[in-house]
Design a protein around this motif. Structure first.
Motif, PDB file in Angstrom:
ATOM      1  N   LEU A  74      44.654  40.008  33.382  1.00 40.00           N
ATOM      2  CA  LEU A  74      44.999  38.776  34.091  1.00 40.00           C
ATOM      3  C   LEU A  74      43.992  38.589  35.209  1.00 40.00           C
ATOM      4  N   VAL A  75      43.475  37.365  35.360  1.00 44.01           N
ATOM      5  CA  VAL A  75      42.549  37.046  36.445  1.00 44.01           C
ATOM      6  C   VAL A  75      43.141  35.870  37.226  1.00 44.01           C
ATOM      7  N   PRO A  76      43.573  36.114  38.476  1.00 38.67           N
ATOM      8  CA  PRO A  76      44.103  35.012  39.279  1.00 38.67           C
ATOM      9  C   PRO A  76      42.983  34.084  39.749  1.00 38.67           C
ATOM     10  N   VAL A  77      43.266  32.791  39.794  1.00 41.41           N
ATOM     11  CA  VAL A  77      42.313  31.859  40.395  1.00 41.41           C
ATOM     12  C   VAL A  77      42.320  32.163  41.889  1.00 41.41           C
ATOM     13  N   PRO A  78      41.156  32.514  42.450  1.00 40.55           N
ATOM     14  CA  PRO A  78      41.126  32.966  43.846  1.00 40.55           C
ATOM     15  C   PRO A  78      41.127  31.834  44.867  1.00 40.55           C
ATOM     16  N   MET A  79      41.538  32.205  46.084  1.00 42.32           N
ATOM     17  CA  MET A  79      41.456  31.300  47.233  1.00 42.32           C
ATOM     18  C   MET A  79      40.248  31.711  48.057  1.00 42.32           C
ATOM     19  N   TYR A  80      39.747  30.785  48.843  1.00 38.85           N
ATOM     20  CA  TYR A  80      38.681  31.115  49.788  1.00 38.85           C
ATOM     21  C   TYR A  80      39.260  32.059  50.843  1.00 38.85           C
ATOM     22  N   SER A  81      38.480  33.027  51.283  1.00 41.62           N
ATOM     23  CA  SER A  81      38.970  34.102  52.154  1.00 41.62           C
ATOM     24  C   SER A  81      39.651  33.594  53.432  1.00 41.62           C
ATOM     25  N   SER A  82      39.083  32.592  54.087  1.00 38.81           N
ATOM     26  CA  SER A  82      39.706  32.109  55.339  1.00 38.81           C
ATOM     27  C   SER A  82      41.016  31.381  55.047  1.00 38.81           C
ATOM     28  N   ASP A  83      41.111  30.718  53.894  1.00 36.27           N
ATOM     29  CA  ASP A  83      42.364  30.058  53.515  1.00 36.27           C
ATOM     30  C   ASP A  83      43.443  31.103  53.235  1.00 36.27           C
ATOM     31  N   LYS A  84      43.051  32.191  52.589  1.00 32.87           N
ATOM     32  CA  LYS A  84      43.991  33.270  52.297  1.00 32.87           C
ATOM     33  C   LYS A  84      44.470  33.919  53.595  1.00 32.87           C
ATOM     34  N   ARG A  85      43.565  34.157  54.533  1.00 32.25           N
ATOM     35  CA  ARG A  85      43.955  34.743  55.825  1.00 32.25           C
ATOM     36  C   ARG A  85      44.905  33.808  56.571  1.00 32.25           C
ATOM     37  N   LYS A  86      44.603  32.524  56.554  1.00 23.86           N
ATOM     38  CA  LYS A  86      45.432  31.540  57.259  1.00 23.86           C
ATOM     39  C   LYS A  86      46.846  31.489  56.676  1.00 23.86           C
ATOM     40  N   ARG A  87      46.933  31.501  55.345  1.00 19.54           N
ATOM     41  CA  ARG A  87      48.240  31.449  54.691  1.00 19.54           C
ATOM     42  C   ARG A  87      48.939  32.808  54.741  1.00 19.54           C
ATOM     43  N   GLY A  88      48.159  33.864  54.774  1.00 19.77           N
ATOM     44  CA  GLY A  88      48.730  35.199  54.824  1.00 19.77           C
ATOM     45  C   GLY A  88      48.866  35.874  53.468  1.00 19.77           C
ATOM     46  N   TYR A  89      48.571  35.176  52.422  1.00 14.96           N
ATOM     47  CA  TYR A  89      48.656  35.730  51.072  1.00 14.96           C
ATOM     48  C   TYR A  89      48.054  34.734  50.085  1.00 14.96           C
ATOM     49  N   SER A  90      47.823  35.201  48.856  1.00 14.98           N
ATOM     50  CA  SER A  90      47.392  34.322  47.772  1.00 14.98           C
ATOM     51  C   SER A  90      48.541  34.211  46.783  1.00 14.98           C
ATOM     52  N   HIS A  91      49.055  33.020  46.600  1.00 19.63           N
ATOM     53  CA  HIS A  91      50.189  32.831  45.687  1.00 19.63           C
ATOM     54  C   HIS A  91      49.811  33.184  44.248  1.00 19.63           C
ATOM     55  N   THR A  92      48.576  32.913  43.833  1.00 29.81           N
ATOM     56  CA  THR A  92      48.197  33.248  42.448  1.00 29.81           C
ATOM     57  C   THR A  92      48.094  34.765  42.264  1.00 29.81           C
ATOM     58  N   GLU A  93      47.646  35.471  43.285  1.00 33.51           N
ATOM     59  CA  GLU A  93      47.615  36.938  43.200  1.00 33.51           C
ATOM     60  C   GLU A  93      49.031  37.497  43.113  1.00 33.51           C
ATOM     61  N   LYS A  94      49.951  36.930  43.892  1.00 33.57           N
ATOM     62  CA  LYS A  94      51.339  37.390  43.845  1.00 33.57           C
ATOM     63  C   LYS A  94      51.971  37.086  42.485  1.00 33.57           C
ATOM     64  N   ILE A  95      51.712  35.919  41.949  1.00 37.10           N
ATOM     65  CA  ILE A  95      52.232  35.580  40.612  1.00 37.10           C
ATOM     66  C   ILE A  95      51.682  36.570  39.589  1.00 37.10           C
ATOM     67  N   CYS A  96      50.379  36.836  39.663  1.00 35.19           N
ATOM     68  CA  CYS A  96      49.756  37.780  38.715  1.00 35.19           C
ATOM     69  C   CYS A  96      50.325  39.190  38.869  1.00 35.19           C
ATOM     70  N   ALA A  97      50.585  39.619  40.095  1.00 34.63           N
ATOM     71  CA  ALA A  97      51.144  40.955  40.311  1.00 34.63           C
ATOM     72  C   ALA A  97      52.512  41.076  39.642  1.00 34.63           C
ATOM     73  N   GLU A  98      53.348  40.067  39.816  1.00 33.71           N
ATOM     74  CA  GLU A  98      54.671  40.095  39.175  1.00 33.71           C
ATOM     75  C   GLU A  98      54.552  39.957  37.660  1.00 33.71           C
ATOM     76  N   LEU A  99      53.641  39.121  37.218  1.00 29.62           N
ATOM     77  CA  LEU A  99      53.405  38.947  35.781  1.00 29.62           C
ATOM     78  C   LEU A  99      52.929  40.254  35.157  1.00 29.62           C
ATOM     79  N   SER A 100      52.119  40.988  35.883  1.00 32.89           N
ATOM     80  CA  SER A 100      51.638  42.279  35.423  1.00 32.89           C
ATOM     81  C   SER A 100      52.797  43.266  35.273  1.00 32.89           C
ATOM     82  N   GLU A 101      53.699  43.269  36.250  1.00 36.87           N
ATOM     83  CA  GLU A 101      54.872  44.146  36.170  1.00 36.87           C
ATOM     84  C   GLU A 101      55.728  43.816  34.949  1.00 36.87           C
ATOM     85  N   LEU A 102      55.838  42.531  34.631  1.00 34.35           N
ATOM     86  CA  LEU A 102      56.678  42.104  33.507  1.00 34.35           C
ATOM     87  C   LEU A 102      56.031  42.353  32.145  1.00 34.35           C
ATOM     88  N   THR A 103      54.709  42.274  32.079  1.00 35.55           N
ATOM     89  CA  THR A 103      54.020  42.347  30.780  1.00 35.55           C
ATOM     90  C   THR A 103      53.230  43.631  30.570  1.00 35.55           C
TER      91      THR A 103
END
Length: 187
Positions: A74-103
């Motif tokens: 699985l390859v998450p579509v990445p966010m720009y680093s400053s956007d990720k820092r501002k938000r505090g996380y990457s939602h696509t990375e979190k989705i992929c992490a949970e998807l990885s646990e399930l599959t």
């Protein structure tokens, strides 16, 4: 499945579609509309873990429905680093992490966003393509060589982001590239 409230779950319209995209296929859980946008925006802006989990769970159902043999990574579509820092996380990375646990499919963060871009939602298709040109870079081609890749994102409108990620992945000499999104607008 208690990821979303019972009422929202009963109203939710699943489509679990697959269509040809780039050289592979694009899997989609649902159409982007008022119901699905509440889930996407809750996950993206409000750090609502239950909505992220719902997106991962429904993506898992869609993926396992369309593949006899699951993709290799699985390859998450990445966010720009400053956007990720501002938000505090990457939602696509979190989705992929949970998807990885399930599959059991491992997550490989082999693509990075190297340039800040304008928000895509207000741009026309051509402007979206121009906005994204050169905004991604391959950071770990070896990890993808010979692999069947599944690129994961939350929403696809014109497909411009997924197309640019696809172009970025080509030098990795991967075996195949498919895409999975929670929601897709109808163009």
């Amino acid at each position: 499945m208690d990821y979303i409230c019972k009422e929202c779950g009963e109203e939710f319209e699943y489509s679990y579609t697959a269509q040809k995209f780039c050289t592979g296929r694009l899997l989609c859980v649902c159409r982007y509309d008022d119901r699905s946008s509440r889930i996407v925006l809750g996950a993206k802006r409000n750090r609502d873990g239950s909505k992220l989990s719902f997106m991962a769970y429904t993506l898992m159902k869609c993926i396992t429905q369309h593949y006899d043999t699951l993709p290799d990574v699985l390859v998450p579509v990445p966010m720009y680093s400053s956007d990720k820092r501002k938000r505090g996380y990457s939602h696509t990375e979190k989705i992929c992490a949970e998807l990885s646990e399930l599959t059991g499919i491992p997550v490989v963060k082999a693509v990075e966003k190297v340039r800040r871009t304008k928000e895509q939602k207000s741009l026309k298709r051509k402007d979206r393509l121009d906005n994204l040109k050169g905004s991604f870079a391959l950071s770990d081609a070896k990890a993808l060589s010979g692999k069947h890749i599944l690129v994961v994102d939350d929403v696809s409108t014109t497909g411009a982001t997924l197309e640019e990620v696809f172009r970025t992945l080509l030098p990795s000499e991967c075996d195949a590239v498919d895409f999975a999104v929670f929601a897709r607008t109808i163009n």
